[in-house]
Scaffold this active site. Structure first.
Site, PDB file in Angstrom:
ATOM      1  N   THR C 122      34.269  80.785   6.582  1.00 55.92           N
ATOM      2  CA  THR C 122      32.337  80.376   7.030  1.00 55.92           C
ATOM      3  C   THR C 122      31.873  79.085   6.532  1.00 55.92           C
ATOM      4  O   THR C 122      31.141  78.039   7.420  1.00 55.92           O
ATOM      5  CB  THR C 122      31.943  81.427   7.214  1.00 55.92           C
ATOM      6  OG1 THR C 122      32.401  82.435   7.662  1.00 55.92           O
ATOM      7  CG2 THR C 122      30.032  81.581   7.807  1.00 55.92           C
ATOM      8  N   ALA C 128      25.074  72.220   6.332  1.00 51.66           N
ATOM      9  CA  ALA C 128      24.685  72.274   4.793  1.00 51.66           C
ATOM     10  C   ALA C 128      23.700  72.256   4.370  1.00 51.66           C
ATOM     11  O   ALA C 128      22.926  71.891   3.337  1.00 51.66           O
ATOM     12  CB  ALA C 128      25.246  70.870   4.641  1.00 51.66           C
ATOM     13  N   HIS C 131      17.374  75.649   4.670  1.00 53.22           N
ATOM     14  CA  HIS C 131      16.289  76.153   5.216  1.00 53.22           C
ATOM     15  C   HIS C 131      15.099  76.118   4.355  1.00 53.22           C
ATOM     16  O   HIS C 131      15.047  77.113   3.236  1.00 53.22           O
ATOM     17  CB  HIS C 131      16.729  77.108   5.987  1.00 53.22           C
ATOM     18  CG  HIS C 131      18.002  76.202   7.040  1.00 53.22           C
ATOM     19  ND1 HIS C 131      17.583  75.546   7.842  1.00 53.22           N
ATOM     20  CD2 HIS C 131      19.124  77.091   6.891  1.00 53.22           C
ATOM     21  CE1 HIS C 131      19.176  75.364   8.940  1.00 53.22           C
ATOM     22  NE2 HIS C 131      20.264  75.921   8.354  1.00 53.22           N
ATOM     23  N   VAL C 268      43.414  91.700   0.036  1.00 50.80           N
ATOM     24  CA  VAL C 268      42.847  92.948   0.708  1.00 50.80           C
ATOM     25  C   VAL C 268      43.259  93.575   1.313  1.00 50.80           C
ATOM     26  O   VAL C 268      42.843  93.389   3.112  1.00 50.80           O
ATOM     27  CB  VAL C 268      41.287  93.305  -0.253  1.00 50.80           C
ATOM     28  CG1 VAL C 268      40.898  94.723   0.210  1.00 50.80           C
ATOM     29  CG2 VAL C 268      40.703  92.750  -1.224  1.00 50.80           C
ATOM     30  N   SER C 437      23.578  82.181  10.058  1.00 53.61           N
ATOM     31  CA  SER C 437      22.311  80.871   8.999  1.00 53.61           C
ATOM     32  C   SER C 437      21.103  81.830   9.183  1.00 53.61           C
ATOM     33  O   SER C 437      21.293  82.444   9.249  1.00 53.61           O
ATOM     34  CB  SER C 437      21.644  80.297   9.805  1.00 53.61           C
ATOM     35  OG  SER C 437      21.049  79.010  10.075  1.00 53.61           O
TER      36      SER C 437
END
Lengths: 416, 122, 586
Positions: C122, C128, C131, C268, C437
């Site tokens: 992700t 980028a 915020h 894993v 986000s």
């Protein structure tokens, strides 16, 4: 600070010919970013080069070798693996390589011969994943012919530009299976000769009015979806077909590489995507010349060499004596013409001027006419004109000296 | 025997239909003499220049581009390429050097189309 | 409300929405769904409806739907790696942030990552933005950690020597902001011009975010290419931009510098527990004994949690596509801009015309659901959506200058907030899940929070006195002056040789990347570190160069070079390899 009369940027066919010609009258430095000279020619191992200049069919490497041998014998200063970072209108050049480091070169005249680059997938917005196995045709050509690696074994080619057609044959000869060439236009974009000798000879199907609408594959390409397009080039969803393959080759066009030209605000031609030049191959910045595919993308290397020599000769001349520009005749692309090069004629007092152009639509029984105002000053009949085939006409001294207006227009008309 | 040929003599790209009955050859669809000659040649004995690469040992490049000195029968192009993939050639090489003599009895020699320096020579 | 009450509420939803084959269980405020629905949409619909309910802390959606993908269980390796104090699962920005935070203490920490590089999931496809938190719902963990993370971002970027800029952002309203509401234009314009900005400003004040209302005329002066339909603009000067992968790589490398072990290509496959306590982590490379595990596996957090018997949520990936434009378009805007639209639709959740840290303009990201955790396709609809959504922001934007597009997947849960907490079932197992986000912005704050959770779980934290927070600056020749370049090339000529002409990357930088702390051993790994191949020719020129350098600097044969992960071979073999099979035909 190094000083030279003429600096040539780019050591492909244009740069080589321009440098050699300029070196007859001036000190020349040639800067090439690759390890070797020749530009794209060393990877174009097929024949078909030099028919016009050498009157025989040479391969790309042979054509390049001819000029490279001459360069070796000349006193041209050659710097390979050298990238130009900056140029300015005072003809200062900043370049870098591993031997000289950052070089400042002061030239009297510069010849831009950076060639062109290939359009990529993004420029035609092909949807899908981003796996390994997607290459532009020129990159694939380099990988196979120079670097000695095979990009795939089941190939789909998008676009029927000449490099794509040539790669269809090359892949086949290297043992890969080319599933087909897909062209969005209703006609091939490459030359007929290449369609016949690269596709027909090997039974490779050419699907016109088709495009790739999706790429599948997480790690490597697993296949592509091809779709027929309608008259407005919109894909027709019902015609979607999935073709398993491990490699997609893009031959969707070439664009002159003008990043440097833009640093000095040279006037560009929106249609050619190259600099606007006059009959001496000089750009809008006095003393900066341009030649080869950085001006517009040629069909034949022979024409690149010929126009590059014009640039070379005039760049050397410029060092001796700056010509006075007395007039400016605009060469206008008229009916059914995409663009014309050169775009400007500054001096009519010449033995001849050759104009290069492409038509927008195919026409049979065409008549190419040149108009000085309303007066027709030249006519040439052609049985057929096609967009992929560049046309050139040469205006004689007599025609040139008789011109009266400051606009010269070329039309392609239908005779019937 | 019937055959359709696309002429490459000029941009017109005529589709030329060639019919062969015994010794008699009839050609339809061409626009000029050149087209007729091309079509007959394409049907009788189509030939091509062969271009490919050959492996190099000890060169500054790993592959050498080569071509046939003259045209060879079209049908033999693939076979010749396979034949040439088996060989390796030692650097240095000069453009024009003979690489393979009379390939598959075609009477055509294969020659190098560029110089390749050997690794040692810098 | 207790579990029983929650269950009642949910059964009402199921009944009302006529889901026939669904059974519900509620345990510790986590809802477990089993049964069958007839589509993925129905699977999502029910999950989201339940996730929105108050008091629901997690939704484990085990509903079957047609064509649901089954995963084969991978085999672990039985070899013993040894004992670690903490194992971090996942080398994205969250796992790497936590690794660096833990490297401040006297602990043996192992970070395991299944990909061949960090920042590969992700994190990689993030747009980028750092915020401010203004866009998040009030009171959410997302908002709290975003505001805090943003305050920490500059210091960490400085320490790690990675680029970070507070370039500011415009939040604008236009005549189209309320178009979907179909109000008379004088009303909708009034709302867009006066009411919405007021609400935004008030919210900013509450959160302590600096924001300035700008009049239309002033805005048009400062952003001459903005749409003429603009009504109001709020300038948010603290909006930042980072580079998600450089940031993550730097975090991981700094953690390594301070003793954390990073195991790449390590997946894993099981987590062994005993008496509801974590005992060991079984990976494809071997077994690590550990009593504390941090689950920062992004899209796979639900599966990893499942291995430990601590499944308390289900991930439903949301795709986000982004378009990147050529540098030639850089001058078109001075700051990032995002247009507010109401009501928010399923496919439009903001985004905008943003600048990247390198100056390129990007459009996006879009938002759409997908059942596939590896579905990073950019579809025709995605591309159309981007043009439709972001084209109205600017006048005459040179849209043809697209140089690339990509999509990434957000690891969303049905409760749609971060889940940063210790498992209620398994001691020593800490979730850092549901990271969508503003996860990148929040990462430093998430790391801090995770450490305190570990402490509560009983991990002993003893600070190191030799922790070094600084990373050495990496050489980026295009950022240097000609004088600096000269000196550098004298020392190492490789910095004089340009291998990627679009981005002016030198051979020296590529070699540095290959031999860095986390070695870049694929074309994409080199690209992320150096930008080689990111320009307008998209690697057409530099690919053969990079391939050659990579083969020279490592023992990887040229034909085995990978684009990114195993199986993404660039080539099928040497030239002539396909002809060998045909020798017999001759």
């Amino acid at each position: 600070m190094m000083k030279t009369d003429v600096t040539v940027i780019g050591g492909g066919p244009a740069g080589l010919a321009a440098a050699l010609k300029a070196a007859e009258k001036a000190d020349v430095m040639l800067l090439e970013r690759n390890k070797e000279l020749g530009g794209i020619l060393p990877q174009c191992i097929h024949d078909g080069f030099g028919n016009f200049i050498f009157k025989k069919m040479l391969t790309g490497p042979e054509y390049a070798q001819h000029y490279i041998d001459k360069i070796k014998k000349s006193n041209i200063k050659v710097k390979t693996e050298t990238t130009v970072l900056e140029i300015d209108t005072n003809k200062n050049i900043i370049a870098t390589n591993s031997i000289d480091g950052i070089m400042e070169i002061q030239a009297e005249s510069i010849i831009l011969a950076m060639g062109c680059r290939e359009r990529t997938r993004s420029q035609i917005l092909v949807p899908g994943t981003r796996p390994a196995g997607i290459y532009t045709a020129g990159t694939a050509q380099r990988l196979i012919n120079i670097d000695g690696v095979m990009p795939g074994e089941k190939i789909v080619i998008l676009g029927s530009g000449d490099v794509g057609l040539i790669m269809a044959r090359r892949f086949t000869l290297e043992g890969a299976k080319v599933e087909g060439v897909y062209e969005i236009m209703p006609r091939p974009s490459g030359l007929t000769r290449n369609v016949v000798q690269c596709l027909d000879d090997y039974g490779i199907p050419l699907h016109l009015s088709h495009t790739v609408t999706s790429i599948k594959g997480k790690k490597r390409v697993e296949g592509v979806t091809v779709t027929k397009v309608d008259e407005s080039m919109k894909p027709v969803k019902e015609t979607e077909m999935f073709i398993p393959c491990d490699c997609l080759i893009l031959a969707v066009g070439l664009i002159p590489e003008n990043e440097l030209s833009k640093q000095i605000n040279i006037i560009m031609d929106e249609r050619t995507k190259g600099a606007t030049v006059n009959e001496r191959m000089e750009t809008s910045v006095p003393g900066i010349f341009a030649c080869g595919n950085v001006v517009h993308v040629y069909d034949l290397v022979d024409d690149v060499t010929i126009t590059a020599e014009i640039a070379g000769k005039n760049a050397a001349q410029y060092v001796k004596e700056k010509p006075e520009t007395t007039e400016e005749i605009q060469v206008v692309a008229g009916d059914n013409i995409g663009y014309v090069v050169p775009q400007i004629i500054n001096n009519r007092d010449l033995d001849s001027v050759t104009l290069y152009f492409r038509v927008q639509r195919e026409k049979k029984d065409a008549s190419i006419v040149v108009l000085d105002g309303k007066k027709q000053v030249f006519e040439k009949k052609e049985r057929i004109v096609k967009p992929p085939e560049m046309i050139k006409i040469t205006l004689s001294k007599k025609t040139l000296t008789a011109l009266t207006k400051n606009e010269l227009r070329i039309d392609v008309r239908c005779r019937k | 025997m019937n055959d359709d040929v696309t002429c490459i003599s000029c941009p017109l790209g005529c589709r030329i239909h060639v019919e062969k009955k015994g010794d008699r050859i009839t050609v339809v669809g061409h626009m000029c003499k050149k087209g007729e000659e091309y079509a007959i040649q394409e049907v009788k004995d189509p030939r091509r220049v062969l271009t490919t690469t050959v492996k190099i040992e000890g060169g500054r490049q790993c592959l050498l581009p080569v071509r046939s000195e003259k045209q060879i029968p079209k049908d033999l192009v693939k076979k010749c390429v396979i034949e040439l993939s088996k060989i390796g050639i030692k650097a240095p090489i000069k453009c024009g050097d003979l690489v393979y003599k009379n390939i598959l009895e075609t009477g055509a020699n294969i020659i190098a189309t560029r110089d390749v320096e050997s690794v040692e020579k810098k | 409300m207790n579990d029983k009450g929650i269950r009642k509420n949910i059964e009402k939803i199921i009944l009302k929405k006529k889901f026939e084959n669904v059974a519900v269980k509620v345990e510790n405020k986590v809802v477990y769904l089993t049964g069958k629905v007839n589509s993925y949409d129905a699977f999502l619909d029910l999950g989201l409806r339940i996730g929105k309910k108050k008091n629901v802390e997690g939704v484990v959606n085990n509903l079957e739907y047609p064509n649901k993908e089954r995963k084969e269980k991978k085999k672990g390796s039985a070899s013993k790696i040894g004992k670690a104090d903490v194992v971090i699962v996942g080398g994205g920005v969250i796992g790497s942030s936590i690794a660096r935070e833990l490297s401040k203490y006297k602990l043996r920490v192992i970070l395991v990552e299944k990909a061949s590089d960090v920042a590969c999931g992700t994190t990689k496809a993030n747009n980028a933005m750092v915020h401010t938190g203004i866009g998040e719902n009030m009171g959410t963990l997302k908002q709290k950690l975003c505001v805090k993370g943003q305050q920490m971002f500059e210091k960490i970027s400085d320490e790690l020597n990675v680029p970070y800029k507070q370039n500011g952002m415009w939040i604008i309203t236009t005549k189209d902001s309320l178009a979907k509401m179909k109000l008379p234009s004088f009303i909708s314009d009034f709302i867009a011009k006066r009411i919405i900005p007021m609400i935004v400003l008030r919210r900013g004040k509450k959160l302590g975010i600096t924001m300035n209302l700008t009049k239309r005329r002033e805005l048009l002066k400062r952003e001459p290419n903005i749409t003429k339909k603009v009504l109001a603009g709020i300038y948010s000067p603290t909006y930042g931009i980072t580079c998600p992968y450089l940031f993550t790589i730097a975090l991981a490398e700094n953690a390594m510098e301070n003793g954390v072990e990073v195991m790449l290509n390590t997946e894993v496959v099981d987590i062994v527990t005993k008496e509801s306590k974590v005992e060991s982590v079984v990976t494809t490379k071997g077994i690590i004994d550990a009593n504390f595990v941090i689950n920062a596996a992004g899209l796979y957090t639900d599966e990893i949690a499942g291995m430990a018997g601590a499944r308390e949520y289900t991930i439903h990936p949301k795709k986000g596509a982004t378009l990147i434009f050529d540098k030639k378009a850089n001058e078109y805007i001075n700051h990032s801009m995002s247009m507010l639209r109401f009501p928010r639709t399923k496919h439009y959740k903001g985004g905008g015309a943003m600048t990247t840290i390198d100056g390129n303009i990007q459009w996006g990201p879009t938002i759409s659901e997908t059942p596939d955790k590896e579905d990073t396709t950019v579809t025709t609809e995605d591309i159309e959506k981007m043009f439709e959504s972001y084209s109205p922001l600017l006048e005459d934007f040179p849209e043809k200058l697209v140089i690339t597009y990509f999509s990434g997947l957000r690891a969303c849960t049905f409760t749609e907030d971060f889940i940063i907490k210790s498992s209620k079932k398994i001691k020593g197992f800490v979730h850092a899940a549901g990271i969508q986000s503003p996860g990148l912005t929040a990462a430093p704050a998430i790391a801090e929070m995770t450490i305190s959770l570990l402490k509560n779980e009983g991990l002993k934290l003893e600070a190191k006195n030799n922790f070094d927070p600084y990373n050495k600056k990496k050489i980026v020749t295009r950022d240097l002056s000609n004088e600096e370049k000269k000196k550098l090339i004298e020392k190492n000529p490789q910095y004089g040789e340009i291998v990627c002409r679009c981005e002016q990357v030198t051979k020296g930088e590529v070699v540095d990347a290959i031999h860095s702390k986390i070695p870049a051993l694929s074309i994409d790994a080199i690209k992320r570190r150096t930008r080689a191949g990111m320009g307008r020719c998209q690697g057409g020129f530099c690919l053969p160069n990079i391939v050659k350098i990579l083969a020279q600097e490592t023992d990887i044969p040229i034909e085995k070079i990978l684009k990114n992960e195993g199986g993404s071979d660039l080539f099928i073999g040497r030239a002539k390899c396909l002809l060998e099979d045909k020798y017999d035909e001759n």
